[in-house]
Design a protein around this motif. Sequence first.
Motif, mmCIF file in Angstrom:
data_model
loop_
_atom_site.group_PDB
_atom_site.id
_atom_site.type_symbol
_atom_site.label_atom_id
_atom_site.label_comp_id
_atom_site.label_asym_id
_atom_site.label_seq_id
_atom_site.Cartn_x
_atom_site.Cartn_y
_atom_site.Cartn_z
ATOM 1 N N GLY A 9 1.321 45.776 -4.336
ATOM 2 C CA GLY A 9 0.974 46.966 -4.788
ATOM 3 C C GLY A 9 1.997 47.886 -5.168
ATOM 4 N N GLU A 10 3.369 47.433 -5.067
ATOM 5 C CA GLU A 10 4.444 48.102 -5.497
ATOM 6 C C GLU A 10 4.707 48.008 -7.048
ATOM 7 O OE1 GLU A 10 7.830 49.056 -2.469
ATOM 8 O OE2 GLU A 10 7.619 46.864 -2.800
ATOM 9 N N PHE A 11 4.219 46.786 -7.572
ATOM 10 C CA PHE A 11 4.463 46.717 -8.828
ATOM 11 C C PHE A 11 3.615 45.547 -9.414
ATOM 12 C CE2 PHE A 11 7.374 44.718 -12.363
ATOM 13 C CZ PHE A 11 7.915 45.998 -12.907
ATOM 14 N N TRP A 12 3.655 45.081 -10.501
ATOM 15 C CA TRP A 12 2.751 43.938 -10.909
ATOM 16 C C TRP A 12 3.080 42.720 -10.333
ATOM 17 C CZ3 TRP A 12 5.089 47.345 -14.744
ATOM 18 C CH2 TRP A 12 4.304 48.257 -15.058
ATOM 19 N N ASP A 13 2.120 42.010 -10.009
ATOM 20 C CA ASP A 13 2.299 40.401 -9.632
ATOM 21 C C ASP A 13 2.689 39.592 -10.823
ATOM 22 O OD1 ASP A 13 1.116 41.091 -6.882
ATOM 23 O OD2 ASP A 13 -0.874 40.957 -7.982
ATOM 24 N N VAL A 14 2.343 39.841 -11.987
ATOM 25 C CA VAL A 14 2.754 38.979 -12.970
ATOM 26 C C VAL A 14 2.944 39.797 -14.289
ATOM 27 C CG1 VAL A 14 1.877 37.413 -14.638
ATOM 28 C CG2 VAL A 14 1.223 37.306 -12.163
ATOM 29 N N VAL A 15 3.956 39.783 -14.992
ATOM 30 C CA VAL A 15 4.460 40.490 -16.209
ATOM 31 C C VAL A 15 4.372 39.284 -17.140
ATOM 32 C CG1 VAL A 15 6.359 41.738 -17.305
ATOM 33 C CG2 VAL A 15 5.822 42.158 -14.835
ATOM 34 N N VAL A 16 3.631 39.647 -18.165
ATOM 35 C CA VAL A 16 3.423 38.751 -19.305
ATOM 36 C C VAL A 16 4.050 39.438 -20.641
ATOM 37 C CG1 VAL A 16 2.031 37.269 -20.756
ATOM 38 C CG2 VAL A 16 1.473 37.520 -18.214
ATOM 39 N N ILE A 17 4.940 38.741 -21.362
ATOM 40 C CA ILE A 17 5.272 39.154 -22.560
ATOM 41 C C ILE A 17 4.875 38.006 -23.686
ATOM 42 C CG2 ILE A 17 7.203 39.663 -24.127
ATOM 43 C CD1 ILE A 17 8.813 40.197 -21.524
ATOM 44 N N THR A 18 4.171 38.537 -24.589
ATOM 45 C CA THR A 18 3.819 37.525 -25.821
ATOM 46 C C THR A 18 4.785 37.506 -26.727
ATOM 47 O OG1 THR A 18 2.681 39.210 -26.967
ATOM 48 C CG2 THR A 18 1.372 38.044 -25.252
ATOM 49 N N ALA A 19 4.887 36.327 -27.515
ATOM 50 C CA ALA A 19 5.937 36.247 -28.271
ATOM 51 C C ALA A 19 5.306 35.838 -29.580
ATOM 52 C CB ALA A 19 6.981 35.235 -28.021
ATOM 53 N N ALA A 20 5.754 36.055 -30.877
ATOM 54 C CA ALA A 20 4.892 35.707 -32.134
ATOM 55 C C ALA A 20 5.359 34.114 -32.165
ATOM 56 C CB ALA A 20 5.237 36.596 -33.039
ATOM 57 N N ASP A 21 6.535 33.980 -32.098
ATOM 58 C CA ASP A 21 6.995 32.590 -32.480
ATOM 59 C C ASP A 21 8.046 32.065 -31.447
ATOM 60 O OD1 ASP A 21 9.610 33.722 -33.034
ATOM 61 O OD2 ASP A 21 9.025 34.051 -35.166
ATOM 62 N N LYS A 22 8.671 31.018 -31.544
ATOM 63 C CA LYS A 22 9.617 30.183 -30.678
ATOM 64 C C LYS A 22 10.852 30.998 -30.587
ATOM 65 C CE LYS A 22 7.620 26.659 -28.815
ATOM 66 N NZ LYS A 22 7.475 26.363 -27.555
ATOM 67 N N LYS A 23 11.144 31.657 -31.822
ATOM 68 C CA LYS A 23 12.548 32.558 -31.898
ATOM 69 C C LYS A 23 12.413 33.703 -30.696
ATOM 70 C CE LYS A 23 15.553 34.857 -34.772
ATOM 71 N NZ LYS A 23 15.934 35.267 -36.394
ATOM 72 N N GLN A 24 11.495 34.409 -30.773
ATOM 73 C CA GLN A 24 11.043 35.650 -29.935
ATOM 74 C C GLN A 24 10.988 34.720 -28.578
ATOM 75 O OE1 GLN A 24 7.468 37.707 -30.996
ATOM 76 N NE2 GLN A 24 8.665 39.189 -32.028
ATOM 77 N N GLU A 25 10.311 33.818 -28.353
ATOM 78 C CA GLU A 25 10.156 33.392 -26.714
ATOM 79 C C GLU A 25 11.488 33.108 -26.105
ATOM 80 O OE1 GLU A 25 7.955 29.728 -24.417
ATOM 81 O OE2 GLU A 25 8.927 29.421 -26.624
#
Length: 147
Positions: free
Chosen positions: A33-49
Amino acid sequence: MPAQAELDVLLQKATRRRLAKFDELRGKVTQTGEFWDVVVITAADKKQELAYQQQLSEKLKRKELPLGVHYHVFVDPPGPKIGNGGSTLHVLQCLEEIYGDKWTSLIIIIIHSDTDRCQVAVPDGGKSTYSRGASHICGLHLPLFLG
């Protein structure tokens, strides 16, 4: 004080409180409850990933992010892009593959990025868009939304 000025002051105060709260969480294992359990970042391509994964790794090593959180970077599926909706559906599929049915009980933030803009989907359905020239590093420079 005009109404807009009052709202601006309230927003500034709320932002300062959220940043102070985030500073308290940096480098510490968060409690439920203090923060998110999961943080997801999406990437458009492998370079961003790769860029996002490197930044996450460095920030975690320097204890600049809360600990005990599951951080993920998911690349959008290949082929035509259908926007953040398609990316969100892909993220949900990835989360189900990783967490099974448990993902539905987790507090999750999905940070969307693409080549022209970065967007943050927040739990109340709101969305903020930030243009960046260097979109491959955009996702990790967005303001944090803490309740």
